[in-house]
Enzyme design. Sequence first.
Site, short mmCIF file in Angstrom:
data_model
loop_
_atom_site.label_atom_id
_atom_site.label_comp_id
_atom_site.label_asym_id
_atom_site.label_seq_id
_atom_site.Cartn_x
_atom_site.Cartn_y
_atom_site.Cartn_z
N HIS A 20 0.84 -1.20 0.00
CA HIS A 20 0.00 0.00 0.00
C HIS A 20 0.87 1.25 0.00
O HIS A 20 1.80 1.37 0.79
CB HIS A 20 -0.92 -0.03 1.23
CG HIS A 20 -1.92 1.06 1.23
ND1 HIS A 20 -2.28 1.71 2.37
CD2 HIS A 20 -2.67 1.60 0.24
CE1 HIS A 20 -3.20 2.61 2.09
NE2 HIS A 20 -3.44 2.57 0.80
N ASP A 28 7.52 8.47 -20.58
CA ASP A 28 7.81 8.63 -22.00
C ASP A 28 9.29 8.35 -22.22
O ASP A 28 10.05 8.07 -21.27
CB ASP A 28 7.40 10.02 -22.49
CG ASP A 28 8.10 11.18 -21.79
OD1 ASP A 28 9.25 11.00 -21.31
OD2 ASP A 28 7.52 12.27 -21.73
N HIS A 106 6.70 19.58 -12.91
CA HIS A 106 7.49 18.52 -13.52
C HIS A 106 8.80 18.25 -12.76
O HIS A 106 9.23 17.11 -12.61
CB HIS A 106 7.77 18.83 -14.99
CG HIS A 106 8.41 17.72 -15.74
ND1 HIS A 106 7.82 16.48 -15.87
CD2 HIS A 106 9.58 17.65 -16.41
CE1 HIS A 106 8.61 15.70 -16.59
NE2 HIS A 106 9.68 16.38 -16.92
N PHE A 128 5.48 15.19 -21.55
CA PHE A 128 4.82 15.01 -20.25
C PHE A 128 3.89 13.80 -20.21
O PHE A 128 2.98 13.74 -19.39
CB PHE A 128 4.09 16.29 -19.82
CG PHE A 128 5.02 17.46 -19.72
CD1 PHE A 128 5.86 17.60 -18.63
CD2 PHE A 128 5.08 18.41 -20.73
CE1 PHE A 128 6.75 18.68 -18.55
CE2 PHE A 128 5.96 19.49 -20.65
CZ PHE A 128 6.79 19.62 -19.56
N ALA A 129 4.14 12.81 -21.06
CA ALA A 129 3.35 11.56 -21.02
C ALA A 129 4.01 10.65 -19.98
O ALA A 129 4.69 9.67 -20.31
CB ALA A 129 3.31 10.93 -22.40
N ASN A 130 3.81 11.01 -18.72
CA ASN A 130 4.38 10.30 -17.59
C ASN A 130 3.32 10.23 -16.50
O ASN A 130 2.55 11.17 -16.32
CB ASN A 130 5.60 11.04 -17.03
CG ASN A 130 6.64 11.33 -18.07
OD1 ASN A 130 7.24 10.43 -18.61
ND2 ASN A 130 6.85 12.61 -18.35
#
Length: 139
Positions: A20, A28, A106, A128-130
């Site tokens: 947990h 990316d 970021h 920013f495809a994270n």
Amino acid sequence: MRKGILLNANIVSVIAKMGHTDHITIADAGLPIPQQVERIDLAITQGLPDFMSVLNVVIQEMQVEKIILAEEITTINPEVKSAILALLEQLSLSQGKPIEVEYCRHEIFKQMTHDSKAVIRTGECSPFANVILCSGVTF
């Protein structure tokens, strides 16, 4: 052989060891990966595999309680942000629990990856495809 949809042994192993609030990052192709964090590099070429395909498979294997996105995705890559949120809405319904969405700058996001159990690098080449996926419990 496993019956589950996720076949990558390294990703399966990391998810199986998570507790947990532990988290993993799906990244990316350009996100820097800290040296002390396990790197699971799936990138073959630009766009392959794409971020959303990897995210879709990984979230079917783990209980997600919260996600963290860089706030810059809102203005710089709103298409991917919308796709992530739509996928999470479906996941929330199937899990029967809401999924919290948190945003941060970021630079802070990159620092948070230092505590990830692993960073899964995709071939995605859009900015920013994270996402950081925080583990929940199934009970």
